[in-house]
Enzyme design. Structure first.
Site, PDB file in Angstrom:
ATOM      1  N   ASP A  73     -57.499 137.367  44.377  1.00  0.00           N
ATOM      2  CA  ASP A  73     -57.320 136.812  43.049  1.00  0.00           C
ATOM      3  C   ASP A  73     -57.382 138.321  42.051  1.00  0.00           C
ATOM      4  OD1 ASP A  73     -60.346 138.585  43.917  1.00  0.00           O
ATOM      5  OD2 ASP A  73     -61.261 137.123  43.379  1.00  0.00           O
ATOM      6  N   GLN A  80     -59.623 159.045  22.092  1.00  0.00           N
ATOM      7  CA  GLN A  80     -60.247 157.457  21.037  1.00  0.00           C
ATOM      8  C   GLN A  80     -61.762 158.412  21.426  1.00  0.00           C
ATOM      9  OE1 GLN A  80     -59.026 155.268  19.885  1.00  0.00           O
ATOM     10  NE2 GLN A  80     -61.000 155.102  18.120  1.00  0.00           N
ATOM     11  N   LYS A  83     -49.816 169.220  12.975  1.00  0.00           N
ATOM     12  CA  LYS A  83     -49.464 167.569  12.477  1.00  0.00           C
ATOM     13  C   LYS A  83     -50.475 166.880  12.176  1.00  0.00           C
ATOM     14  CE  LYS A  83     -50.101 165.595  17.019  1.00  0.00           C
ATOM     15  NZ  LYS A  83     -49.763 165.240  18.668  1.00  0.00           N
ATOM     16  N   SER A 105     -47.490 162.318  26.400  1.00  0.00           N
ATOM     17  CA  SER A 105     -47.497 161.247  26.230  1.00  0.00           C
ATOM     18  C   SER A 105     -46.076 159.848  25.880  1.00  0.00           C
ATOM     19  CB  SER A 105     -49.009 160.453  25.056  1.00  0.00           C
ATOM     20  OG  SER A 105     -48.635 158.707  26.027  1.00  0.00           O
ATOM     21  N   GLY A 142     -43.125 161.907  21.600  1.00  0.00           N
ATOM     22  CA  GLY A 142     -43.410 162.103  19.786  1.00  0.00           C
ATOM     23  C   GLY A 142     -43.936 163.340  19.486  1.00  0.00           C
TER      24      GLY A 142
HETATM   25  C1  R5P Z   1     -53.273 165.001  20.900  1.00  0.00           C
HETATM   26  O1  R5P Z   1     -52.906 165.663  20.108  1.00  0.00           O
HETATM   27  C2  R5P Z   1     -52.039 165.962  22.381  1.00  0.00           C
HETATM   28  O2  R5P Z   1     -52.674 167.108  21.766  1.00  0.00           O
HETATM   29  C3  R5P Z   1     -50.872 165.261  22.792  1.00  0.00           C
HETATM   30  O3  R5P Z   1     -49.691 166.119  21.822  1.00  0.00           O
HETATM   31  C4  R5P Z   1     -50.726 164.415  22.412  1.00  0.00           C
HETATM   32  O4  R5P Z   1     -51.330 163.054  23.139  1.00  0.00           O
HETATM   33  C5  R5P Z   1     -48.670 163.614  22.616  1.00  0.00           C
HETATM   34  O5  R5P Z   1     -48.748 162.491  22.788  1.00  0.00           O
HETATM   35  P1  R5P Z   1     -47.378 161.871  22.209  1.00  0.00           P
HETATM   36  O6  R5P Z   1     -46.377 162.481  23.609  1.00  0.00           O
HETATM   37  O7  R5P Z   1     -46.712 161.023  22.560  1.00  0.00           O
HETATM   38  O8  R5P Z   1     -46.910 162.475  20.691  1.00  0.00           O
END
Ligand code: R5P
Length: 297
Positions: A34, A94, A193, A223, A226
């Site tokens: 399950d 978060q 940024k 991640s 970007g």
């Molecule tokens: C955010 O401020 C972190 O330090 C990384 O720059 C961020 O998590 C990178 O995320 P992504 O690869 O999606 O731009």
């Protein structure tokens, strides 16, 4: 003393155990039909001090729950001190309610982790933006280690970059840019940024100019990629000669690595806090050093 890795970090736990000259503890982990998780500790842990190693990566909810089952069971079986190493700590981004009604996930996850009775917690380059110290979140002893010196040593050994300019893609990355620059005896700067959405960011340079320089971009997490892609574009437009990228946690969601290479990056390296195709640097020595300092029985 025992080193036990959950299924997110079993290979890393084995490396740490090897560094320390001990055997890693064994678990049986499977899923019931399950979808519920089953976990069984296969060693006798009564009275033993234990280092639990479990990243909360890629399928974070699953690995978090496995961590909770593991530590609660170890305590229940009479283990001595249980020290948790959570190399990649998900949900740390978060840490604020950006929109009304949002869950403060960082706080909730931290509460859950503490609730099962770990005696101390170690993280590695945990995302600390608005929360500046893990002690603001945890009541138990907590320590945030950095893999940046190990990454910088790897870059130096590779010999690919000559006296590189170190760039952190945002203000928060200054801590890592500084560590890498100190290690490589060179200079650093950070960009500004602004996050426009979960996959898009806008980046502006500050003082440093990459013209005719080799560059190393350093960050905690890649991640979606970007952030790194935007930083690469700026650095190439300034006339950078070549650019390598180093991060602690190569999450590499949805084609991130391809996007980064397509933008012209040379070497892209990460650690094994999140096992990936670019996890060339192991954080095992960093964890082993802390286990030694904990003075486990
Ligand atoms: C955010 O401020 C972190 O330090 C990384 O720059 C961020 O998590 C990178 O995320 P992504 O690869 O999606 O731009």
């Amino acid at each position: 003393m025992k080193i036990i890795g959950g299924s997110a970090s079993d290979a890393l736990a084995t490396k740490v155990a090897r560094e320390l000259g001990v055997k890693s503890g064994k678990l049986e982990i499977k899923k019931f039909p399950d979808g519920e998780k089953y976990l069984r500790v296969l060693d006798d842990v009564k009275g033993e001090d234990i280092a639990v190693i479990q990243s909360i990566n890629r399928t974070p909810d699953e690995f978090l729950f496995e961590y909770l089952l593991l530590v609660d069971t170890l305590k229940d079986l009479g283990a001595g001190k249980v020290v948790s190493f959570i190399p990649y700590f998900a949900y740390a981004r978060q840490d604020e309610r950006f929109n009304p009604g949002e869950a403060l996930s960082f706080k909730t996850v931290s509460k859950l982790i503490e609730s099962v009775g770990t005696d101390a917690i170690y993280t590695i380059d945990m995302h600390q933006h608005r929360v500046l110290k893990s002690s603001e979140v945890f009541k138990i002893p907590s320590h945030n280690l950095s893999a940046m010196p190990l990454l910088a040593d790897y870059v130096e050994r590779s010999g690919n970059l000559q006296k590189p300019l170190i760039i952190g893609p945002d203000a928060e990355a200054e801590q890592w840019a500084k560590l890498a620059a100190d290690r490589l005896h060179t200079d650093y700067d950070v960009f500004e940024k602004e996050r426009l959405g979960s996959e898009s960011v806008q980046i502006r340079p500050r003082k440093a100019n990459a013209k005719d320089r080799d560059v190393l971009i350093v960050d905690d997490i890649i991640s979606t990629g970007g952030t790194i892609v935007e930083a690469l574009k700026i650095l190439f437009s300034q006339g950078a000669r070549k650019i390598d990228v180093a991060c602690t946690h190569p999450i590499l969601a949805g084609g991130a690595l391809a996007k980064i290479y397509e933008t012209g990056a040379g070497n892209v390296i990460g650690t094994d806090t999140v096992p990936s195709s670019i996890s060339y640097v192991s954080v095992a020595p960093l964890i082993a050093e802390q286990v030694r300092k904990e003075g486990f029985r």
